[in-house]
Design an enzyme around this catalytic site. Structure first.
Site, PDB file in Angstrom:
ATOM      1  N   HIS A   1       0.826  -1.211   0.000  1.00 26.63           N
ATOM      2  CA  HIS A   1       0.000   0.000   0.000  1.00 26.63           C
ATOM      3  C   HIS A   1       0.862   1.263   0.000  1.00 26.63           C
ATOM      4  O   HIS A   1       2.048   1.248   0.351  1.00 26.63           O
ATOM      5  CB  HIS A   1      -0.921   0.012   1.223  1.00 26.63           C
ATOM      6  CG  HIS A   1      -0.177   0.035   2.528  1.00 26.63           C
ATOM      7  ND1 HIS A   1       0.332   1.184   3.076  1.00 26.63           N
ATOM      8  CD2 HIS A   1       0.157  -0.963   3.380  1.00 26.63           C
ATOM      9  CE1 HIS A   1       0.945   0.909   4.216  1.00 26.63           C
ATOM     10  NE2 HIS A   1       0.855  -0.401   4.425  1.00 26.63           N
TER      11      HIS A   1
ATOM     12  N   GLU B   1      -2.111  -7.334   7.210  1.00 24.18           N
ATOM     13  CA  GLU B   1      -0.781  -7.244   7.811  1.00 24.18           C
ATOM     14  C   GLU B   1      -0.687  -8.131   9.053  1.00 24.18           C
ATOM     15  O   GLU B   1      -1.707  -8.481   9.667  1.00 24.18           O
ATOM     16  CB  GLU B   1      -0.483  -5.789   8.172  1.00 24.18           C
ATOM     17  CG  GLU B   1       0.875  -5.522   8.807  1.00 24.18           C
ATOM     18  CD  GLU B   1       2.070  -5.916   7.939  1.00 24.18           C
ATOM     19  OE1 GLU B   1       2.164  -7.108   7.593  1.00 24.18           O
ATOM     20  OE2 GLU B   1       2.904  -5.042   7.652  1.00 24.18           O
TER      21      GLU B   1
END
Length: 214
Positions: free
Chosen positions: A11, A84
């Site tokens: 990201h 994550e």
């Protein structure tokens, strides 16, 4: 379909990244101005690629990173397996000297092969790998989708690349990354193996980085 191409990106930048604060899976931070500029630059460079599907984690920073592609009408799906790693009690906390020691001990253990060691009240690399496997199985099961764009996170990306390419998790730190870097992999269905075509590519961010240096 004999092969499937996966464009795997981290990201764009968030304010937490800028400040060196751990986000993990428990902090759902949005992109900052730099992150949005990085996302725009990646879109500009790769909008010509005929992505059949987009996969993101369930965290907003990955969705925002590929939002311009989604607005083109490309179908997308959120998979929690792409989230994550959970850094547990360290998430959202500004690191201090004691924290540096904590992370150093953790990384040293992982690099020595103790990848079952979890973060405090969080996850271990092996636990992350275990939840990534069904997500990747799901992506690969869609044999009519290629290429696909996968937006995820730094530590999770290191773990994913390790086991996809046949490396022990202890070697995950060899896969360097930065915000909105690209790794491109090709999966061959007949052999059931991945090949690495592009590693940690940030050439698409040249204009963004050049502007910052002015």
């Amino acid at each position: 379909m004999a092969k499937k191409e996966l464009y795997i990106i981290r990201h764009g930048e968030t304010d937490y990244n800028r400040r060196g604060v751990v986000q993990g899976s428990g902090v759902d931070a949005s992109l900052n101005d730099m992150g949005r500029a990085q996302a725009a630059a990646f879109f500009q460079a790769y909008q010509h690629v005929p992505f059949a599907k987009i996969y993101t984690s369930t965290l907003i920073r990955t969705y925002q990173t590929v939002e311009s592609f989604i607005e083109l009408g490309i179908p997308f799906e959120k998979l929690s397996g792409l989230n994550e790693i959970s850094w547990g009690i360290m998430e959202g906390k500004v690191p201090n000297t004691l924290d540096d020691d904590y992370y150093r001990t953790l990384i040293e253990n992982w690099s020595a092969g103790n990848t079952a060691m979890p973060t405090e009240q969080g996850e271990s690399p092996e636990q992350v790998m275990a939840r990534q496997r069904p997500a990747i199985d799901h992506i690969l099961a869609q044999t009519d989708e290629s290429p696909v764009l996968v937006a995820m996170h730094g530590r999770a990306m290191r773990i994913l690349l390790s086991w996809l390419l046949g490396y022990p998790l202890a070697r995950m730190d060899q896969f360097e990354h930065s915000n909105l870097c690209l790794y491109k992999l090709t999966y061959t269905y007949q052999s059931g193996t991945f090949t690495l075509d592009v590693a940690n590519d940030t050439a698409h961010l040249f204009a963004v980085n050049s502007y910052l240096e002015l």
